[in-house]
Design a protein around this motif. Structure first.
Motif, PDB file in Angstrom:
ATOM      1  N   ILE A 517       0.865  -1.178   0.000  1.00  0.00           N
ATOM      2  CA  ILE A 517       0.000   0.000   0.000  1.00  0.00           C
ATOM      3  C   ILE A 517       0.904   1.230   0.000  1.00  0.00           C
ATOM      4  N   GLN A 518       0.675   2.121  -0.942  1.00  0.00           N
ATOM      5  CA  GLN A 518       1.487   3.328  -1.040  1.00  0.00           C
ATOM      6  C   GLN A 518       0.589   4.534  -1.241  1.00  0.00           C
ATOM      7  N   GLY A 519       0.978   5.658  -0.671  1.00  0.00           N
ATOM      8  CA  GLY A 519       0.184   6.863  -0.826  1.00  0.00           C
ATOM      9  C   GLY A 519       1.045   8.101  -0.713  1.00  0.00           C
ATOM     10  N   ASN A 520       0.582   9.183  -1.317  1.00  0.00           N
ATOM     11  CA  ASN A 520       1.258  10.465  -1.169  1.00  0.00           C
ATOM     12  C   ASN A 520       0.246  11.590  -1.239  1.00  0.00           C
ATOM     13  N   TYR A 521       0.563  12.660  -0.545  1.00  0.00           N
ATOM     14  CA  TYR A 521      -0.263  13.867  -0.528  1.00  0.00           C
ATOM     15  C   TYR A 521       0.629  15.064  -0.782  1.00  0.00           C
ATOM     16  N   SER A 522       0.173  15.987  -1.618  1.00  0.00           N
ATOM     17  CA  SER A 522       0.920  17.218  -1.906  1.00  0.00           C
ATOM     18  C   SER A 522       0.005  18.419  -1.721  1.00  0.00           C
ATOM     19  N   HIS A 523       0.517  19.407  -1.035  1.00  0.00           N
ATOM     20  CA  HIS A 523      -0.132  20.716  -0.968  1.00  0.00           C
ATOM     21  C   HIS A 523       0.836  21.733  -1.551  1.00  0.00           C
ATOM     22  N   ILE A 524       0.408  22.435  -2.598  1.00  0.00           N
ATOM     23  CA  ILE A 524       1.259  23.408  -3.291  1.00  0.00           C
ATOM     24  C   ILE A 524       0.517  24.731  -3.383  1.00  0.00           C
ATOM     25  N   ASP A 525       1.113  25.763  -2.839  1.00  0.00           N
ATOM     26  CA  ASP A 525       0.560  27.111  -2.930  1.00  0.00           C
ATOM     27  C   ASP A 525       1.489  27.930  -3.828  1.00  0.00           C
ATOM     28  N   ALA A 526       1.131  28.054  -5.111  1.00  0.00           N
ATOM     29  CA  ALA A 526       1.950  28.759  -6.101  1.00  0.00           C
ATOM     30  C   ALA A 526       1.231  30.038  -6.502  1.00  0.00           C
ATOM     31  N   ARG A 527       1.892  31.185  -6.301  1.00  0.00           N
ATOM     32  CA  ARG A 527       1.216  32.471  -6.475  1.00  0.00           C
ATOM     33  C   ARG A 527       2.057  33.474  -7.264  1.00  0.00           C
ATOM     34  N   ASN A 528       1.339  34.364  -7.919  1.00  0.00           N
ATOM     35  CA  ASN A 528       1.933  35.508  -8.608  1.00  0.00           C
ATOM     36  C   ASN A 528       2.319  36.548  -7.554  1.00  0.00           C
ATOM     37  N   ARG A 529       3.593  36.941  -7.511  1.00  0.00           N
ATOM     38  CA  ARG A 529       4.051  37.932  -6.544  1.00  0.00           C
ATOM     39  C   ARG A 529       4.666  39.143  -7.236  1.00  0.00           C
ATOM     40  N   SER A 530       4.213  39.432  -8.456  1.00  0.00           N
ATOM     41  CA  SER A 530       4.736  40.565  -9.219  1.00  0.00           C
ATOM     42  C   SER A 530       4.135  41.863  -8.691  1.00  0.00           C
ATOM     43  N   PRO A 531       4.951  42.761  -8.117  1.00  0.00           N
ATOM     44  CA  PRO A 531       4.414  43.998  -7.543  1.00  0.00           C
ATOM     45  C   PRO A 531       3.698  44.841  -8.595  1.00  0.00           C
ATOM     46  N   GLY A 532       2.520  45.324  -8.235  1.00  0.00           N
ATOM     47  CA  GLY A 532       1.770  46.170  -9.138  1.00  0.00           C
ATOM     48  C   GLY A 532       0.979  45.438 -10.194  1.00  0.00           C
ATOM     49  N   ASP A 533       1.153  44.131 -10.302  1.00  0.00           N
ATOM     50  CA  ASP A 533       0.421  43.359 -11.301  1.00  0.00           C
ATOM     51  C   ASP A 533      -1.044  43.248 -10.890  1.00  0.00           C
ATOM     52  N   VAL A 534      -1.935  43.314 -11.887  1.00  0.00           N
ATOM     53  CA  VAL A 534      -3.358  43.231 -11.591  1.00  0.00           C
ATOM     54  C   VAL A 534      -3.727  41.891 -10.964  1.00  0.00           C
ATOM     55  N   ASN A 535      -2.899  40.862 -11.191  1.00  0.00           N
ATOM     56  CA  ASN A 535      -3.166  39.538 -10.633  1.00  0.00           C
ATOM     57  C   ASN A 535      -2.269  39.216  -9.434  1.00  0.00           C
ATOM     58  N   PHE A 536      -1.750  40.229  -8.790  1.00  0.00           N
ATOM     59  CA  PHE A 536      -0.868  40.030  -7.639  1.00  0.00           C
ATOM     60  C   PHE A 536      -1.548  39.160  -6.574  1.00  0.00           C
ATOM     61  N   ASP A 537      -0.811  38.155  -6.093  1.00  0.00           N
ATOM     62  CA  ASP A 537      -1.211  37.235  -5.027  1.00  0.00           C
ATOM     63  C   ASP A 537      -2.293  36.250  -5.454  1.00  0.00           C
ATOM     64  N   ARG A 538      -2.614  36.201  -6.737  1.00  0.00           N
ATOM     65  CA  ARG A 538      -3.525  35.165  -7.198  1.00  0.00           C
ATOM     66  C   ARG A 538      -2.746  33.891  -7.520  1.00  0.00           C
ATOM     67  N   ARG A 539      -3.451  32.758  -7.466  1.00  0.00           N
ATOM     68  CA  ARG A 539      -2.801  31.471  -7.723  1.00  0.00           C
ATOM     69  C   ARG A 539      -2.395  31.360  -9.183  1.00  0.00           C
ATOM     70  N   LEU A 540      -1.251  30.732  -9.425  1.00  0.00           N
ATOM     71  CA  LEU A 540      -0.808  30.505 -10.790  1.00  0.00           C
ATOM     72  C   LEU A 540      -1.756  29.529 -11.474  1.00  0.00           C
ATOM     73  N   PRO A 541      -2.042  29.739 -12.755  1.00  0.00           N
ATOM     74  CA  PRO A 541      -3.041  28.903 -13.428  1.00  0.00           C
ATOM     75  C   PRO A 541      -2.616  27.450 -13.553  1.00  0.00           C
ATOM     76  N   ARG A 542      -3.619  26.576 -13.469  1.00  0.00           N
ATOM     77  CA  ARG A 542      -3.487  25.139 -13.707  1.00  0.00           C
ATOM     78  C   ARG A 542      -2.560  24.453 -12.704  1.00  0.00           C
ATOM     79  N   ARG A 543      -2.476  24.997 -11.495  1.00  0.00           N
ATOM     80  CA  ARG A 543      -1.733  24.369 -10.399  1.00  0.00           C
ATOM     81  C   ARG A 543      -2.704  24.030  -9.281  1.00  0.00           C
ATOM     82  N   PRO A 544      -3.232  22.815  -9.255  1.00  0.00           N
ATOM     83  CA  PRO A 544      -4.099  22.432  -8.131  1.00  0.00           C
ATOM     84  C   PRO A 544      -3.338  22.531  -6.821  1.00  0.00           C
TER      85      PRO A 544
END
Length: 635
Positions: A517-544
């Motif tokens: 029996i094998q298992g794995n769990y991943s939690h990934i918080d990937a975010r846009n941190r570009s200062p002044g960007d309209v999408n600042f602090d939003r999650r990067l697309p297609r990254r569950p």
């Protein structure tokens, strides 16, 4: 355990002579073998995170596509523009897909003609691949440009001492068929492994059937692999390896007058060739191992509607020297020189060709030392000199400590990565030759614990990566000033920042020898941190942000092997503004295999057992429930 997921240092990444899947000895549960560039290391000497799928596990899973194996590993996300064969991206720990280095038998696969210089995994079938290694985290010390997210290395069937023949054929859902064969052996000083395969399927509609797609988009692929080794003396040998893939896939596009995604008669073709030849020499009773090699990759892509709409060709030539010196017991130095020359041409709708060329000269060195029992320290430096943007220097350090002979492992590492601007970003009609390389630095720390003589193995790892100077496309509108001067169609610039952090948990449990029996769990918080960007602090697309995979396999006393894989992938967003949500999904697969004779085995599987309707990219289809059956023959 069949799948070994653990912490491995970059010290295991390079060696002087090739090591292939079947060359790796059977090891006890307290040892992990890494052959990312043909070298093996014990667990207590390594520090970064690596997952390994060995030949037995790949056979048990019965999977057709490499990407479908990768998506079950911790920290890895896969997206696809439709069914098998369509454009497929692999994201490691939230990094961009073109920040993943892909290799086959140690040779880089990334395509210089693609906009980001990355590799499309869509045409990569399991075929005669017998081992897959995924190194997670910035890894440019030994791997160079693009190793920001990590490295995926695939090893094909190796030569064998005795004559061996392996073949399999299967058929199933939507007229899908596959045949693969490989023969290997040794005659005097020459060892050989050669194989080939064919795959075809009527496929699914690339435009989601749930959204109105009715036209099936088929796929076919021819592939071949060749592996030669000539032993000139006990200490000197010559290697030659080759890999070829030729695929044709039907796709859906954006037809006039609405230019909305829908059923279209479009298709694309991809031909890829990888070649390598090298001279290996082991001096001073094998303590000083040398390799001088030349690698060549060539890709040829085209898309067609009623006429050819796109053509792209990319080529990489790499000349490299590598040395490994065993200094004293427990201490080893790895160093090398590389020159990589990349070229591309591309054209759209019959227009003029765009051409580009770039060269990178590199030098690297790394030292592994064990100052006291149970403690291993690793450190390295690399400098790359690019003929367009100049130089980039990267560093890495790691430490691993085991107080109890490997039962417990404590580890920590810091590493850096960079990605040179692609030829398209530098020299196409959208190019900007003032671009700087993308840079990243990351660290991880974790613990691995084995209990009950290895019957239980658990690990936990925390990671963080900060990426700077990310290259993005800049749209231009009048008046054309600043960076847009002379670029009415837009250009590229270093303006983006991003962070990714998270946790990876793994568990392997073998209560009795027949049950794993094998298992794995991943939690990934990937975010846009570009200062002044309209999408600042939003999650990067297609990254569950969350994913879980569990596999259960049982060997019955009369020879029947049964198993199941259950995968849950959480929600993600399809765009940078996070306005378009992609719902999470659960996939369940069942499999079985039964030996008929000593040399013949029947096998079968059901994929997506509950017929889950889901998307990995907005409006693009994915396969429903499907069943396959086949036969394996070994001599």
């Amino acid at each position: 355990m069949s799948v070994r997921i653990s912490s491995l240092s970059l010290a295991a990444a390079l060696a002087a002579s090739p090591v292939y899947a079947s060359d790796i000895p059977e090891t006890p549960d307290d040892t992990i073998v890494v052959t990312a560039n043909r070298s093996e290391q014990p667990l207590d000497r390594v520090g970064q995170s690596v997952s390994i799928l060995d030949a037995r596990e790949i056979e048990i899973r019965q999977t057709q596509s490499v990407a479908d194996l990768l998506r079950t590993l911790p920290g890895v996300t896969v997206t696809r523009n439709g069914g098998i064969g369509t454009s497929t991206s692999v994201y490691i720990r939230g990094a961009e897909s073109d920040q993943t280095v892909a290799l086959i038998d140690g040779v880089k696969l990334n395509d210089p003609s693609s906009p980001g210089g990355g590799f499309n995994f869509g045409n990569l079938l399991v075929g005669n691949i017998q081992r897959i290694e995924v190194l997670r985290g910035p890894s440019s010390i030994l791997w160079g440009s693009q190793a920001i997210g990590g490295v995926v290395n695939l090893l094909t069937a190796p030569p064998t001492e005795a004559l061996a023949v392996n073949a399999r054929a299967e058929y199933g859902w939507r007229n899908t068929g596959q045949a693969v064969a490989n023969i290997s052996g040794k005659a005097g000083p020459l060892s050989v492994s050669a194989g080939g395969g064919y795959f075809r399927s009527d496929g699914i509609s690339a435009f989601s059937e749930a959204r109105g797609g009715i036209e099936r988009d088929g796929y076919r692929n021819w592939g071949a692999n060749l592996n030669l080794n000539l032993a000139l003396t006990d200490a000197i040998s010559v290697d030659a390896r080759g890999y070829y893939s030729d695929g044709r896939v039907e796709i859906d596009g954006f037809a006039a007058p609405t230019f909305a995604l829908g059923d279209t008669p479009e298709y694309s073709t991809t031909r890829e060739f990888v070649g390598y030849t090298g001279l290996n020499a082991a001096l001073f009773d094998g303590r000083f191992r040398n390799r001088l090699g030349f690698a060549y990759t060539d890709s040829d892509r085209a898309s067609f509607d009623s006429a050819q709409t796109f053509a792209g060709k990319g080529r990489n030539e790499r000349l490299e020297y590598q040395g490994i010196v065993d200094i004293v017991a427990g201490s080893q130095a790895t160093f090398g020189l590389e020159r990589e020359t990349s070229r591309f041409t591309s054209s759209s709708f019959g227009g003029p060709e765009t051409r580009g060329r770039a060269q990178i000269d590199s030098v690297y060195g790394q030292l592994v030392a064990t100052p006291v029992t149970g403690l291993t320290l690793t450190g390295g430096l690399r400098h790359d000199e690019h003929n367009r943007f100049g130089g980039a220097t990267t560093a890495a350090v790691s430490g691993v400590f085991s107080p109890n002979d490997g039962a417990t492992l404590l580890r920590a590492s810091y590493s850096e990565g960079f990605k040179a601007p692609s030829l398209f970003q530098l020299q196409s009609e959208y190019g900007n030759q003032a671009l700087r390389p993308e840079r990243a630095h990351g660290w991880d720390a974790g613990v691995t614990q084995r209990l009950l003589d290895g019957a239980i193995e658990a690990s936990a790892t925390y990671f963080r990566r900060d990426s700077d100077d990310l290259i993005v496309f800049v749209s231009c509108a009048g008046p054309l000033t600043g960076i847009c001067t002379g670029r009415p169609s837009g250009t590229y610039d270093n303006i983006a920042l991003a962070t990714a952090q998270g946790v990876e948990l793994t568990l392997a449990f073998r209560p009795v020898p027949a049950l794993t029996i094998q298992g794995n769990y991943s939690h990934i918080d990937a975010r846009n941190r570009s200062p002044g960007d309209v999408n600042f602090d939003r999650r990067l697309p297609r990254r569950p942000s969350d994913s879980v995979t569990t596999t259960v396999d049982y060997s019955w006393p009369f020879g029947l092997q049964t198993g199941a894989t259950l995968t849950h992938v959480g929600t993600s967003f399809d765009n940078a503004s996070n306005a378009r949500r992609i719902e999470g999904y659960v996939l369940a697969d069942l499999r079985a295999a039964l030996p008929v004779t000593r040399n013949v085995e029947l096998y079968g599987r059901v994929e997506n057992l509950f017929d889950e309707r889901y998307e990995t990219i907005f409006r693009y289809g994915t396969p429903g429930r499907a069943a396959y059956g086949g036969v394996r023959v070994r001599y």
